[in-house]
Design an enzyme around this catalytic site. Structure first.
Site: not given
Length: 142
Positions: A7, A10, A12-14, A111
């Site tokens: 993301c 690095n 939150c999402r990934s 995000d």
């Protein structure tokens, strides 16, 4: 199979995708990274860790790192959280490298650092991770 989730920062999402997939497929080699380097060395964002913990995922041991050209050699599959990250990853592709790069979901994973919808992002990541795992299993059965 070695998979890296990518993301923007690095945090939150990934890392959430890495945590979800670690629980679903502990036999895979998994990592996560960001296209930007602002958070290198940081733990996942607190509210994302809390939302993940509520759903049974422990992200506390993960630390942010920046995606590099070397990741094309170190992983069998690169999974972006949105189309912009995918485009940023492709700009780093070494000449002649054929490592697949794909988005995790059909739509961009919003995000939650900006939307504040950590539960919504996690729900989308969980659904997409299950589909990804099914796709991987189907490919390996061929």
């Amino acid at each position: 199979m070695r998979i890296v989730f990518v993301c923007l920062g690095n945090i939150c999402r990934s890392p959430a995708a890495e945590g979800v997939m670690r629980k679903l497929a502990p036999h895979l080699t998994l990592d996560s990274a960001g296209t930007g380097g602002w958070h290198v060395g940081d733990a996942p964002y607190g509210p994302m860790q809390e939302a993940a913990h509520t759903r049974g995922y422990d992200l506390s041991g993960l630390r942010a790192r920046q995606f590099t050209r070397r990741d094309f050699e170190n992983f069998d599959l690169i999974v972006a959280m949105d189309r912009q990250n995918k485009a940023d990853i492709e700009r780093l592709r070494p000449k002649g490298n054929a490592t697949p790069v794909q988005c995790l979901a059909d739509n961009d994973v919003p995000d939650p650092y900006y939307t504040r919808d950590f539960d919504g992002a996690l729900a989308m990541i969980e659904r997409a991770a299950k589909r990804l795992l099914a796709d991987i299993s189907r490919r390996q059965d061929l």
